[in-house]
Scaffold this motif. Structure first.
Motif, PDB file in Angstrom:
ATOM      1  N   UNK A  16     -62.673  35.481  35.787  1.00  0.00           N
ATOM      2  CA  UNK A  16     -62.377  36.677  34.989  1.00  0.00           C
ATOM      3  C   UNK A  16     -62.769  37.943  35.739  1.00  0.00           C
ATOM      4  N   UNK A  17     -63.920  37.899  36.409  1.00  0.00           N
ATOM      5  CA  UNK A  17     -64.374  39.059  37.173  1.00  0.00           C
ATOM      6  C   UNK A  17     -63.412  39.363  38.316  1.00  0.00           C
ATOM      7  N   UNK A  18     -62.962  38.331  39.013  1.00  0.00           N
ATOM      8  CA  UNK A  18     -62.026  38.531  40.124  1.00  0.00           C
ATOM      9  C   UNK A  18     -60.720  39.146  39.628  1.00  0.00           C
ATOM     10  N   UNK A  19     -60.214  38.638  38.516  1.00  0.00           N
ATOM     11  CA  UNK A  19     -58.985  39.197  37.948  1.00  0.00           C
ATOM     12  C   UNK A  19     -59.213  40.652  37.545  1.00  0.00           C
ATOM     13  N   UNK A  20     -60.374  40.930  36.947  1.00  0.00           N
ATOM     14  CA  UNK A  20     -60.689  42.300  36.546  1.00  0.00           C
ATOM     15  C   UNK A  20     -60.747  43.257  37.717  1.00  0.00           C
ATOM     16  N   UNK A  21     -61.321  42.800  38.832  1.00  0.00           N
ATOM     17  CA  UNK A  21     -61.411  43.657  40.022  1.00  0.00           C
ATOM     18  C   UNK A  21     -60.023  43.948  40.572  1.00  0.00           C
ATOM     19  N   UNK A  22     -59.174  42.927  40.636  1.00  0.00           N
ATOM     20  CA  UNK A  22     -57.817  43.118  41.172  1.00  0.00           C
ATOM     21  C   UNK A  22     -57.015  44.052  40.266  1.00  0.00           C
ATOM     22  N   UNK A  23     -57.087  43.825  38.957  1.00  0.00           N
ATOM     23  CA  UNK A  23     -56.352  44.681  38.027  1.00  0.00           C
ATOM     24  C   UNK A  23     -56.917  46.102  38.069  1.00  0.00           C
ATOM     25  N   UNK A  24     -58.243  46.225  38.155  1.00  0.00           N
ATOM     26  CA  UNK A  24     -58.857  47.551  38.242  1.00  0.00           C
ATOM     27  C   UNK A  24     -58.436  48.303  39.485  1.00  0.00           C
ATOM     28  N   UNK A  25     -58.371  47.601  40.612  1.00  0.00           N
ATOM     29  CA  UNK A  25     -57.935  48.249  41.859  1.00  0.00           C
ATOM     30  C   UNK A  25     -56.482  48.708  41.752  1.00  0.00           C
ATOM     31  N   UNK A  26     -55.630  47.859  41.180  1.00  0.00           N
ATOM     32  CA  UNK A  26     -54.223  48.233  41.017  1.00  0.00           C
ATOM     33  C   UNK A  26     -54.086  49.416  40.065  1.00  0.00           C
ATOM     34  N   UNK A  27     -54.876  49.406  38.992  1.00  0.00           N
ATOM     35  CA  UNK A  27     -54.812  50.513  38.027  1.00  0.00           C
ATOM     36  C   UNK A  27     -55.311  51.799  38.655  1.00  0.00           C
ATOM     37  N   UNK A  28     -56.383  51.715  39.432  1.00  0.00           N
ATOM     38  CA  UNK A  28     -56.908  52.906  40.106  1.00  0.00           C
ATOM     39  C   UNK A  28     -55.874  53.476  41.069  1.00  0.00           C
ATOM     40  N   UNK A  29     -55.170  52.604  41.788  1.00  0.00           N
ATOM     41  CA  UNK A  29     -54.120  53.079  42.697  1.00  0.00           C
ATOM     42  C   UNK A  29     -52.997  53.765  41.913  1.00  0.00           C
ATOM     43  N   UNK A  30     -52.658  53.216  40.755  1.00  0.00           N
ATOM     44  CA  UNK A  30     -51.616  53.813  39.925  1.00  0.00           C
ATOM     45  C   UNK A  30     -52.029  55.198  39.431  1.00  0.00           C
ATOM     46  N   UNK A  31     -53.252  55.312  38.921  1.00  0.00           N
ATOM     47  CA  UNK A  31     -53.733  56.609  38.437  1.00  0.00           C
ATOM     48  C   UNK A  31     -53.848  57.591  39.601  1.00  0.00           C
TER      49      UNK A  31
END
Length: 150
Positions: A16-31
């Motif tokens: 779950x943490x790994x998925x959260x980090x990947x999604x967070x990185x993608x979201x940060x790039x989007x923002x």
């Protein structure tokens, strides 16, 4: 050592943490792309100027204070934090609140079999038998019941 590492990796929390980090990185790039493409030019337009000098002050000897980049980073942070709060933290707090109120079912009472076995154990101990003797007597009793088809 490898078995321990495999057990650690296969835990649900790590995945779950790994998925959260990947999604967070993608979201940060989007923002970041949103603020770089739309908000920073808007800040530079409001700040006046054209080209590279827009959204920045230049003081003596060519020192540039690029306030547009700072405002862009602050807006990126606020958008990311607000989205994470409303999509992750707020729903998790509501779930924890429900659990705290007692909407989870209480643990079930011990079964009749467990209660009877506890009474038998206590009776055997009251007769002065050691736990090992009581265990053997109980095993013998259960073995007889199995043989009789109970």
């Amino acid at each position: 050592m490898l078995k321990g590492f495999k057990d650690f990796i296969m835990r649900g929390n790590v995945i779950d943490l790994a998925v959260g980090v990947v999604v967070g990185a993608a979201f940060t790039a989007l923002v970041g792309a949103f603020t770089d493409s739309f908000l920073k030019p808007l800040i530079q337009l409001v700040g006046g100027g054209e080209g590279v000098a827009a959204g920045a002050w230049e003081v003596r000897d060519g020192v540039v204070f690029d306030y547009a980049t700072f405002l862009n980073a602050a807006i990126t942070f606020l958008l990311t934090a607000a989205t994470l709060y409303f999509l992750v933290v707020f729903p998790m707090n509501k779930l924890a609140e429900r659990r705290k109120r007692g909407e989870e079912p209480p643990p079930a009472a011990p079964s009749e079999e467990i209660r009877l076995l506890t009474e038998i154990r206590d009776a055997l101990l009251a007769q002065g038998r050691t736990p090992e003797q009581s265990r053997r007597a109980l095993d013998d009793l259960l073995g007889q019941e199995r043989q009789q088809g109970r």
